[in-house]
Enzyme design. Structure first.
Site, PDB file in Angstrom:
ATOM      1  N   GLY A  83      44.716  49.567  30.015  1.00 56.74           N
ATOM      2  CA  GLY A  83      44.987  49.492  28.587  1.00 56.74           C
ATOM      3  C   GLY A  83      43.837  48.944  27.781  1.00 56.74           C
ATOM      4  N   ARG A  84      42.897  48.254  28.444  1.00 55.96           N
ATOM      5  CA  ARG A  84      41.724  47.742  27.715  1.00 55.96           C
ATOM      6  C   ARG A  84      40.497  47.719  28.621  1.00 55.96           C
ATOM      7  NH1 ARG A  84      41.537  41.353  27.589  1.00 55.96           N
ATOM      8  NH2 ARG A  84      42.736  40.831  29.445  1.00 55.96           N
ATOM      9  N   LYS A 104      35.798  45.495  30.241  1.00 53.83           N
ATOM     10  CA  LYS A 104      37.133  45.058  29.839  1.00 53.83           C
ATOM     11  C   LYS A 104      37.042  44.458  28.442  1.00 53.83           C
ATOM     12  CE  LYS A 104      39.221  41.492  31.856  1.00 53.83           C
ATOM     13  NZ  LYS A 104      39.953  40.695  32.855  1.00 53.83           N
ATOM     14  N   ARG A 167      32.823  43.939  34.688  1.00 53.29           N
ATOM     15  CA  ARG A 167      33.319  43.616  36.031  1.00 53.29           C
ATOM     16  C   ARG A 167      32.736  44.580  37.058  1.00 53.29           C
ATOM     17  NH1 ARG A 167      39.341  44.657  36.200  1.00 53.29           N
ATOM     18  NH2 ARG A 167      39.680  42.493  35.614  1.00 53.29           N
ATOM     19  N   ASP A 244      49.967  46.152  40.320  1.00 52.71           N
ATOM     20  CA  ASP A 244      48.799  46.698  39.633  1.00 52.71           C
ATOM     21  C   ASP A 244      47.612  45.749  39.699  1.00 52.71           C
ATOM     22  OD1 ASP A 244      50.944  45.577  37.754  1.00 52.71           O
ATOM     23  OD2 ASP A 244      49.143  45.291  36.545  1.00 52.71           O
ATOM     24  N   ASP A 254      41.783  40.141  38.186  1.00 45.74           N
ATOM     25  CA  ASP A 254      42.582  39.684  37.051  1.00 45.74           C
ATOM     26  C   ASP A 254      42.690  38.158  37.033  1.00 45.74           C
ATOM     27  OD1 ASP A 254      44.213  39.205  34.924  1.00 45.74           O
ATOM     28  OD2 ASP A 254      45.680  40.746  35.409  1.00 45.74           O
TER      29      ASP A 254
END
Length: 470
Positions: A83-84, A104, A167, A244, A254
């Protein structure tokens, strides 16, 4: 920096072309020179600021957003995706290994679901620090190449300066990637994804037919066990172990709601959205097992005989407990410097952890103290003195070396991270980061002059919370 296309030949559902948004005034804030050197990337601030903010694109390789599903806190979302995040492509390190290069925070994608796709400076700085800290601790992790400020405001509560994180990961293939293709009924894509993941991460697997899928699940599960044991060795709490966020490679990804445990307690939770303690420190093994079971469900579609497949896949999933416990017990053996595990050693471990929880002892500092006590005089807390006497009898001349290699003297403590983030949010720079990164780059070396970085927060962390970086 030569980019290569990745994932687009697996399935048209998996990697969808999507352009990042340009930044108003990109500036290179943080750059990982040592990591960049492994890819022969030169420190050209102006060029990198534009490239790593998404403002300049390599026309030879189209950026993509990756699709995946996810069980988020146990609830299945069939279509999540990046989503980003925009995958610019893959680059090769000096050993010839491919790494994903992902931005990101560079704007909305086809998977944004109404979000702005942006990232604030705080979560960007957190990911840079935490990923480098875990790497130094010897834990498999994605890496952070850079943080670029955008010159724009990200409207959160309250509004914050915007930033883009770069990343690097061996791949972004997740358990949720398999769930996504399985949910869409893309059997051909699912087969290709298994083969690609094996090629990238498990080239030792040379079996064929359906046994290949069993061996793949076993290898993935072993990587997850290795990762969780590493987290628990140093007191790391991921905070959002959704499918995810579970990479097939066994790398940590994450760093939104993550945190480090101070006072020992298996029930420790810091994430503001983990109201039930699903991802508490001590629950991480159970969740890893659960996530592997979700991968097994996705692989089920690749078998001709469903009944036999259930038997074979379940056998792998049911072996998790034994395999994890063996690795977990070996970890405690090393943390306590024991040459071997004797029948009653689980009692020795259990007694210590009970005392640590009862007396609210710091996890990192307690094991550092035990380690240093084998080399120089230290003051042992009164509430563990009797236990210490029993443990000391089990140590040997090799115990110090063994313990020093696995018990860090310093960790990226939450209050230090928040202090540095606060400096960036308030002034756009930090007076503390350079010194902090230098200390945490050698986490297993104890130096008395670094004591202020070793100490837990004076006010405690009972009210401390971490938040998802969105």
């Amino acid at each position: 920096m030569k980019l290569q296309t990745r994932y687009t030949d697996i399935s048209e559902l998996l990697a969808i072309k999507d352009m990042p948004s340009t930044a108003a005034k990109p500036q290179l804030l943080l750059f990982n020179d040592k990591l960049a050197d492994n890819f022969s990337i030169k420190h050209d601030s102006e060029f990198l600021a534009k490239l790593l903010s998404g403002s300049t694109i390599d026309n030879a390789v189209a950026p993509v957003a990756l699709g995946y599903s996810g069980h988020q806190f146990g609830h299945f979302s069939p279509r999540l995706g990046d989503g980003r995040a925009h995958l610019l492509g893959a680059i090769t390190d000096k050993d010839g290994t491919l790494w994903d290069l992902q931005l990101k925070g560079a704007g909305a994608t086809v998977f944004s679901r109404g979000g702005d796709g942006r990232c604030a400076i705080g979560p960007a700085v957190r990911e840079y620090i935490m990923s480098e800290a875990l790497h130094a601790l010897g834990i498999a992790t994605t890496r952070c190449l850079a943080v670029v400020t955008t010159g724009e405001t990200v409207y959160r509560n309250p509004p914050r300066p915007g930033a883009v994180v770069t990343r690097l990961a061996k791949s972004h293939i997740r358990v949720g990637s398999f769930q996504y293709l399985a949910t869409q009924g893309d059997i051909e894509g699912l087969e290709k994804l298994v083969d690609y993941a094996i090629c990238c991460h498990f080239p030792e697997i040379n079996s064929t037919d359906e046994k290949r899928y069993i061996d793949f699940l076993t290898a993935v599960q072993d990587k997850q066990i290795e990762l969780i044991v590493s987290w628990m060795r140093v007191g790391f709490i991921h905070g959002v172990m959704n499918t995810d966020n579970t990479l097939i490679s066994g790398e940590t990804i994450d760093y939104g709601p993550c945190a480090m445990m101070n006072n020992f307690d298996f029930d420790t939770v810091f994430s503001s959205i983990d109201h039930q303690g699903r991802y508490a420190f001590g629950n991480q093994p159970t969740i890893a097992n659960w996530n592997c079971a979700r991968l097994a469900e996705s692989l089920l579609l690749l078998f001709k005989d469903e009944k036999q497949a259930l038997t074979d896949l379940s056998a792998v999933i049911n072996s998790f407990s034994t395999r994890f416990n063996d690795a977990f017990n070996f970890m405690w053996q090393k943390k306590l410097g024991l040459e071997s595990l004797e029948e009653d050693d689980h009692i020795l471990v259990s007694e210590l952890l009970t005392l640590m929880k009862q007396h609210k002892l710091d996890y990192t500092n307690t094991f550092n103290l035990l380690t240093e006590s084998l080399q120089s005089p230290v003051t042992i807390p009164a509430n563990i003195k009797e236990w210490y006497k029993k443990w000391f009898l089990r140590t040997s001349t090799q115990s110090y070396k063994t313990m020093r290699a696995v018990n860090p003297a310093v960790i990226p403590r939450n209050h230090n991270i928040e202090m540095i983030i606060g400096e960036y949010e308030n002034s756009g720079k930090s007076a503390s980061l350079e010194a902090f990164l230098k200390v945490i780059s050698n986490p297993y070396i104890y130096k008395a002059e670094n004591t202020h970085w070793y100490e837990p927060p004076k006010e405690g962390d009972a009210n401390y919370q971490t938040f998802c970086g969105t």
